[in-house]
Design a protein around this motif. Structure first.
Motif, PDB file in Angstrom:
ATOM      1  N   THR A 112       0.630  -1.308   0.209  1.00  0.00           N
ATOM      2  CA  THR A 112       0.000   0.064   0.146  1.00  0.00           C
ATOM      3  C   THR A 112       0.821   1.538  -0.587  1.00  0.00           C
ATOM      4  O   THR A 112       0.204   1.902  -0.060  1.00  0.00           O
ATOM      5  N   ALA A 113       1.455   1.407   0.651  1.00  0.00           N
ATOM      6  CA  ALA A 113       2.239   2.541   0.881  1.00  0.00           C
ATOM      7  C   ALA A 113       3.377   2.557  -0.490  1.00  0.00           C
ATOM      8  O   ALA A 113       4.045   4.114  -0.518  1.00  0.00           O
ATOM      9  N   LEU A 114       3.641   1.684  -1.250  1.00  0.00           N
ATOM     10  CA  LEU A 114       4.735   1.915  -1.888  1.00  0.00           C
ATOM     11  C   LEU A 114       4.352   2.152  -3.684  1.00  0.00           C
ATOM     12  O   LEU A 114       4.469   2.896  -3.862  1.00  0.00           O
ATOM     13  N   GLU A 115       2.589   1.616  -3.778  1.00  0.00           N
ATOM     14  CA  GLU A 115       1.926   2.496  -4.394  1.00  0.00           C
ATOM     15  C   GLU A 115       1.295   3.719  -3.866  1.00  0.00           C
ATOM     16  O   GLU A 115       1.475   4.833  -5.044  1.00  0.00           O
ATOM     17  N   VAL A 116       1.713   4.343  -2.858  1.00  0.00           N
ATOM     18  CA  VAL A 116       0.993   5.653  -2.721  1.00  0.00           C
ATOM     19  C   VAL A 116       2.287   6.523  -2.799  1.00  0.00           C
ATOM     20  O   VAL A 116       1.899   7.792  -3.574  1.00  0.00           O
ATOM     21  N   ALA A 131       8.463   3.160   2.090  1.00  0.00           N
ATOM     22  CA  ALA A 131       9.648   3.107   3.220  1.00  0.00           C
ATOM     23  C   ALA A 131       9.102   4.072   4.103  1.00  0.00           C
ATOM     24  O   ALA A 131       8.809   3.247   5.741  1.00  0.00           O
ATOM     25  N   LEU A 132       8.701   5.336   4.316  1.00  0.00           N
ATOM     26  CA  LEU A 132       8.221   6.325   5.259  1.00  0.00           C
ATOM     27  C   LEU A 132       7.182   5.864   5.537  1.00  0.00           C
ATOM     28  O   LEU A 132       6.780   6.442   6.541  1.00  0.00           O
ATOM     29  N   GLY A 133       6.488   5.928   5.050  1.00  0.00           N
ATOM     30  CA  GLY A 133       5.036   5.962   5.057  1.00  0.00           C
ATOM     31  C   GLY A 133       5.269   4.409   5.582  1.00  0.00           C
ATOM     32  O   GLY A 133       4.043   4.253   7.013  1.00  0.00           O
ATOM     33  N   LEU A 134       5.385   3.086   5.517  1.00  0.00           N
ATOM     34  CA  LEU A 134       5.149   1.524   6.149  1.00  0.00           C
ATOM     35  C   LEU A 134       5.547   2.768   7.739  1.00  0.00           C
ATOM     36  O   LEU A 134       5.417   2.092   8.664  1.00  0.00           O
ATOM     37  N   THR A 135       6.429   3.022   8.139  1.00  0.00           N
ATOM     38  CA  THR A 135       7.208   3.155   9.074  1.00  0.00           C
ATOM     39  C   THR A 135       6.468   4.530   9.442  1.00  0.00           C
ATOM     40  O   THR A 135       6.088   4.143  10.931  1.00  0.00           O
ATOM     41  N   ALA A 136       5.845   4.880   9.435  1.00  0.00           N
ATOM     42  CA  ALA A 136       4.645   5.702   9.521  1.00  0.00           C
ATOM     43  C   ALA A 136       3.158   5.037  10.864  1.00  0.00           C
ATOM     44  O   ALA A 136       2.971   5.947  11.525  1.00  0.00           O
ATOM     45  N   TRP A 137       3.205   4.088   9.653  1.00  0.00           N
ATOM     46  CA  TRP A 137       2.121   3.192  10.104  1.00  0.00           C
ATOM     47  C   TRP A 137       2.351   2.798  12.260  1.00  0.00           C
ATOM     48  O   TRP A 137       1.353   2.549  12.353  1.00  0.00           O
ATOM     49  N   ASP A 138       3.653   2.530  11.640  1.00  0.00           N
ATOM     50  CA  ASP A 138       4.199   2.010  12.839  1.00  0.00           C
ATOM     51  C   ASP A 138       4.526   3.194  14.619  1.00  0.00           C
ATOM     52  O   ASP A 138       3.707   2.505  15.380  1.00  0.00           O
ATOM     53  N   GLU A 182       9.699  -3.117  -5.200  1.00  0.00           N
ATOM     54  CA  GLU A 182       9.745  -2.213  -6.530  1.00  0.00           C
ATOM     55  C   GLU A 182      10.180  -2.984  -7.948  1.00  0.00           C
ATOM     56  O   GLU A 182       9.495  -2.607  -8.930  1.00  0.00           O
ATOM     57  N   ILE A 183      10.994  -3.938  -7.858  1.00  0.00           N
ATOM     58  CA  ILE A 183      11.279  -4.796  -9.049  1.00  0.00           C
ATOM     59  C   ILE A 183      10.804  -6.144  -9.344  1.00  0.00           C
ATOM     60  O   ILE A 183      10.497  -6.258 -10.511  1.00  0.00           O
ATOM     61  N   ILE A 184       9.789  -6.172  -8.579  1.00  0.00           N
ATOM     62  CA  ILE A 184       8.284  -7.131  -9.176  1.00  0.00           C
ATOM     63  C   ILE A 184       7.696  -6.583  -9.723  1.00  0.00           C
ATOM     64  O   ILE A 184       7.030  -7.163 -10.718  1.00  0.00           O
ATOM     65  N   ARG A 185       6.696  -5.095  -9.076  1.00  0.00           N
ATOM     66  CA  ARG A 185       6.038  -4.615  -9.592  1.00  0.00           C
ATOM     67  C   ARG A 185       6.364  -4.486 -11.250  1.00  0.00           C
ATOM     68  O   ARG A 185       7.513  -3.348 -11.932  1.00  0.00           O
ATOM     69  N   PRO A 186       5.429  -4.681 -12.068  1.00  0.00           N
ATOM     70  CA  PRO A 186       5.412  -4.363 -13.415  1.00  0.00           C
ATOM     71  C   PRO A 186       5.358  -2.761 -13.234  1.00  0.00           C
ATOM     72  O   PRO A 186       4.844  -1.536 -12.309  1.00  0.00           O
ATOM     73  N   ALA A 187       5.914  -1.944 -14.824  1.00  0.00           N
ATOM     74  CA  ALA A 187       5.806  -0.282 -14.863  1.00  0.00           C
ATOM     75  C   ALA A 187       4.271  -0.033 -15.197  1.00  0.00           C
ATOM     76  O   ALA A 187       3.890  -0.321 -16.824  1.00  0.00           O
ATOM     77  N   ARG A 188       3.713   0.245 -14.498  1.00  0.00           N
ATOM     78  CA  ARG A 188       2.123   0.379 -14.348  1.00  0.00           C
ATOM     79  C   ARG A 188       1.819   1.935 -13.551  1.00  0.00           C
ATOM     80  O   ARG A 188       2.193   1.992 -12.805  1.00  0.00           O
ATOM     81  N   PRO A 189       1.089   2.278 -13.648  1.00  0.00           N
ATOM     82  CA  PRO A 189       0.675   3.879 -13.102  1.00  0.00           C
ATOM     83  C   PRO A 189      -0.293   3.249 -11.644  1.00  0.00           C
ATOM     84  O   PRO A 189      -0.342   2.227 -11.506  1.00  0.00           O
ATOM     85  N   PRO A 190       0.021   4.095 -10.788  1.00  0.00           N
ATOM     86  CA  PRO A 190      -0.192   3.687  -9.620  1.00  0.00           C
ATOM     87  C   PRO A 190      -1.840   4.010  -9.424  1.00  0.00           C
ATOM     88  O   PRO A 190      -2.487   4.170  -9.724  1.00  0.00           O
ATOM     89  N   SER A 191      -1.586   2.620  -7.766  1.00  0.00           N
ATOM     90  CA  SER A 191      -3.214   2.195  -7.370  1.00  0.00           C
ATOM     91  C   SER A 191      -3.861   3.310  -6.961  1.00  0.00           C
ATOM     92  O   SER A 191      -3.731   3.707  -5.816  1.00  0.00           O
ATOM     93  N   PRO A 192      -5.150   3.934  -7.485  1.00  0.00           N
ATOM     94  CA  PRO A 192      -5.124   4.610  -6.614  1.00  0.00           C
ATOM     95  C   PRO A 192      -6.165   4.250  -5.581  1.00  0.00           C
ATOM     96  O   PRO A 192      -7.040   5.138  -4.326  1.00  0.00           O
ATOM     97  N   GLY A 193      -6.997   2.771  -5.525  1.00  0.00           N
ATOM     98  CA  GLY A 193      -7.383   2.209  -4.514  1.00  0.00           C
ATOM     99  C   GLY A 193      -6.835   1.977  -3.289  1.00  0.00           C
ATOM    100  O   GLY A 193      -6.971   1.938  -1.938  1.00  0.00           O
ATOM    101  N   LEU A 194      -5.211   1.622  -3.377  1.00  0.00           N
ATOM    102  CA  LEU A 194      -4.292   1.660  -2.250  1.00  0.00           C
ATOM    103  C   LEU A 194      -3.909   2.803  -2.356  1.00  0.00           C
ATOM    104  O   LEU A 194      -3.552   2.959  -0.621  1.00  0.00           O
TER     105      LEU A 194
END
Length: 238
Positions: A112-116, A131-138, A182-194
């Motif tokens: 979720t944070a990566l898509e953000v 990574a910052l967004g993930l840490t902020a959640w904690d 990020e290497i696994i993720r395809p080169a596509r626009p980010p998800s508005p849902g996430l």
């Protein structure tokens, strides 16, 4: 069509979150907390399958779950990279002493944070912001889970009894894990849902701590942390 399937686990997630502050029974809180994470994981998995494709989404989920399970096991055994802590056994089931829901949560919020982050900038920027967004959640998660008795720290830290090394460990782990995703993720626009899902967590967690849990300081700090990432993503997305 596939992304619409995410409404079912998200609805469960929302209802379960609402139920948490309405009960003070420890056993009920334990299974509610676990079900929230499972519903969160399934919501994100369905959305990433729709956006990334089945193979890439499952591959990313499998990697994050395996990698963070190993990191959590390393952390409880050596104190690196978070500091010295132990799980109490309240959350079941476990693998190697680590509750199963913990690596599921790492994937759910990590993806979720990566898509953000992708709403903010380039691939490198996305990993850093993620990574910052993930840490902020904690900033929300650790105080809540420690108070519930799900894990405990060896020392009384500076932030709500939690050592600051924990957040350094989250940031380091997030950078490494999300760089691989990020290497696994395809080169596509980010998800508005996430992006919406991250916003949901920021808002609901802030309200929860300020209004229901009686810990406004956690609500303020966590709200500023996740809120800043949320605002940046929405401004850049527009």
């Amino acid at each position: 069509m596939t992304s619409r399937l995410a409404w079912a686990p998200f609805a469960a997630l929302a209802l379960l979150q609402i139920g948490i502050p309405l009960t003070d029974d420890d056993a009920t809180l334990e299974w509610l907390s676990s079900l929230v994470v499972v519903a969160f994981f399934l919501t994100v998995l369905v959305i990433t399958v729709a956006r990334w494709g089945l193979a890439r989404a499952l591959g990313a989920a499998a990697f994050v779950v395996a990698a963070t399970l190993a990191v959590e096991k390393l952390g409880t055994a050596t104190g690196f990279p978070f500091g010295e802590y132990d799980y109490t056994g309240a959350l079941q089931p476990t693998v190697g002493g680590v509750p199963v829901i913990v690596p599921l949560a790492w994937f759910a919020m990590g993806a979720t944070a990566l898509e953000v982050g992708h709403h903010v900038g380039s691939r490198i920027v996305a990993v850093v912001v993620g990574a910052l967004g993930l840490t902020a959640w904690d900033l929300f998660l650790d105080p809540q889970m420690v108070e519930a008795g799900y894990w405990e720290w060896a020392v009384d830290g500076a932030y709500q009894g939690i050592p600051l090394s924990n957040y350094g460990g989250w940031l380091l782990t997030g950078l490494v894990v999300l760089a691989v995703v990020e290497i696994i993720r395809p080169a596509r626009p980010p998800s508005p849902g996430l992006r919406w899902l991250y916003t949901w967590w920021a808002v609901m967690s802030t309200i929860g701590f300020v209004v229901f849990f009686g810990r406004p300081w956690v609500g303020l700090v966590g709200g500023v942390g996740m809120g800043a990432i949320t605002a940046l993503a929405w401004m850049r997305a527009r």
